[in-house]
Design a protein around this motif. Sequence first.
Motif, mmCIF file in Angstrom:
data_model
loop_
_atom_site.group_PDB
_atom_site.id
_atom_site.type_symbol
_atom_site.label_atom_id
_atom_site.label_comp_id
_atom_site.label_asym_id
_atom_site.label_seq_id
_atom_site.Cartn_x
_atom_site.Cartn_y
_atom_site.Cartn_z
ATOM 1 N N ALA A 19 -41.403 -36.057 6.475
ATOM 2 C CA ALA A 19 -41.706 -37.099 7.440
ATOM 3 C C ALA A 19 -40.956 -38.374 7.032
ATOM 4 O O ALA A 19 -40.357 -38.398 5.118
ATOM 5 N N PHE A 20 -40.200 -39.248 7.862
ATOM 6 C CA PHE A 20 -39.083 -40.023 7.823
ATOM 7 C C PHE A 20 -39.577 -41.524 8.601
ATOM 8 O O PHE A 20 -39.543 -40.634 9.777
ATOM 9 N N ALA A 21 -39.673 -42.271 8.296
ATOM 10 C CA ALA A 21 -39.650 -43.371 8.673
ATOM 11 C C ALA A 21 -38.684 -44.725 7.905
ATOM 12 O O ALA A 21 -38.382 -44.596 7.391
ATOM 13 N N TRP A 69 -49.229 -37.415 11.242
ATOM 14 C CA TRP A 69 -48.115 -35.883 10.180
ATOM 15 C C TRP A 69 -49.022 -35.992 8.705
ATOM 16 O O TRP A 69 -48.692 -36.657 7.879
ATOM 17 N N ASN A 70 -49.497 -35.047 8.905
ATOM 18 C CA ASN A 70 -50.095 -34.949 6.800
ATOM 19 C C ASN A 70 -48.905 -33.971 6.925
ATOM 20 O O ASN A 70 -48.975 -32.755 6.205
ATOM 21 N N LEU A 71 -48.377 -34.924 6.276
ATOM 22 C CA LEU A 71 -46.927 -34.037 5.126
ATOM 23 C C LEU A 71 -46.456 -35.293 4.297
ATOM 24 O O LEU A 71 -46.456 -35.922 4.532
ATOM 25 N N PRO A 72 -45.546 -34.860 3.784
ATOM 26 C CA PRO A 72 -44.513 -35.259 2.327
ATOM 27 C C PRO A 72 -44.078 -36.407 3.076
ATOM 28 O O PRO A 72 -43.241 -35.927 5.009
ATOM 29 N N TRP A 73 -43.941 -37.790 2.326
ATOM 30 C CA TRP A 73 -43.411 -38.727 3.132
ATOM 31 C C TRP A 73 -42.080 -39.371 3.023
ATOM 32 O O TRP A 73 -41.962 -39.912 0.914
ATOM 33 N N CYS A 74 -41.000 -39.949 3.993
ATOM 34 C CA CYS A 74 -40.157 -40.530 2.704
ATOM 35 C C CYS A 74 -40.109 -41.996 3.585
ATOM 36 O O CYS A 74 -39.989 -41.918 5.064
ATOM 37 N N ASN A 85 -51.080 -43.744 -1.262
ATOM 38 C CA ASN A 85 -50.421 -43.077 -1.989
ATOM 39 C C ASN A 85 -48.965 -42.596 -1.954
ATOM 40 O O ASN A 85 -48.589 -41.580 -2.042
ATOM 41 N N LEU A 86 -47.722 -43.363 -1.624
ATOM 42 C CA LEU A 86 -46.883 -43.717 -2.304
ATOM 43 C C LEU A 86 -46.096 -44.391 -3.407
ATOM 44 O O LEU A 86 -46.848 -44.841 -3.904
ATOM 45 N N VAL A 87 -45.136 -43.535 -3.754
ATOM 46 C CA VAL A 87 -44.028 -44.035 -4.926
ATOM 47 C C VAL A 87 -43.543 -45.097 -4.554
ATOM 48 O O VAL A 87 -42.516 -45.102 -3.354
ATOM 49 N N ASP A 88 -43.064 -45.984 -4.866
ATOM 50 C CA ASP A 88 -42.269 -47.469 -4.903
ATOM 51 C C ASP A 88 -41.064 -46.761 -5.491
ATOM 52 O O ASP A 88 -41.065 -47.277 -6.865
ATOM 53 N N ILE A 114 -42.020 -43.031 -1.377
ATOM 54 C CA ILE A 114 -42.525 -42.072 -0.967
ATOM 55 C C ILE A 114 -43.230 -40.969 -1.361
ATOM 56 O O ILE A 114 -44.285 -41.982 -2.523
ATOM 57 N N SER A 115 -43.839 -39.612 -0.677
ATOM 58 C CA SER A 115 -44.898 -39.684 -1.655
ATOM 59 C C SER A 115 -44.649 -38.353 -2.437
ATOM 60 O O SER A 115 -43.340 -38.431 -2.539
#
Length: 212
Positions: free
Chosen positions: A107-109, A134-139, A174-177, A201-202
């Motif tokens: 997923a992207f936002a 959306w239980n997905l990897p995020w950016c 739980n994101l990485v900056d 990002i996750s």
Amino acid sequence: MKPKIVSWNVRGLNEATKRLRIRNLLRGWKVDIVCLQETKMKLIDRRIVRSLWSGVHVDWVYLASNGASGEVVVMWDRRVVEKLEEFIGRYTVACSFKSVSDNFLWAFAGVYGPNLNNNRVLLWEELAGLHCWWNLPWCIRGDFNVTRFPSESFGNRRGRPAMIDFSECISDLNLVDLPLAGGPTTWANNQTWSRLDRFLISPEWESHFPDV
């Protein structure tokens, strides 16, 4: 294959000459996904999109300008990612994607954050809701209009409580900056400068694209 993502606060897309400059830059960068903030446009149709990024394979979704809030457009190359779902919020435009090369779901936002602390709470709630939906990897990419640390700004009065809330939101999701490259700031005006733009990002997204 890692998608090449460009995000940019353009401070308005109404001028044809500015759109032409952006189009030339995007052509040179050979991008796959583009997120533009502060478009200052209520309607972004195919004519506007083609003036920014030519090609029959480009698709898009946008958050229309509403006074001083909103104003985000996300565009992508359908040969690289397939859009599954979309979300248009108050401060966020988001898509769930499937990478064409390997069917990876993520997923992207794109974000254009508010300037007032009371409204920032709504942004953190919006991002948390999306993260659960959306239980997905995020950016997540955008202009959040707030810094995380006092060292990221000079000459302004952005409050410490907003910084703490922003950091707590990043931790809760739980994101990485990702660190900033090329300089300490993303916005400057006379004697004032700040880092307002970020890629979050996750860990799962980073694991799939380790060379990000």
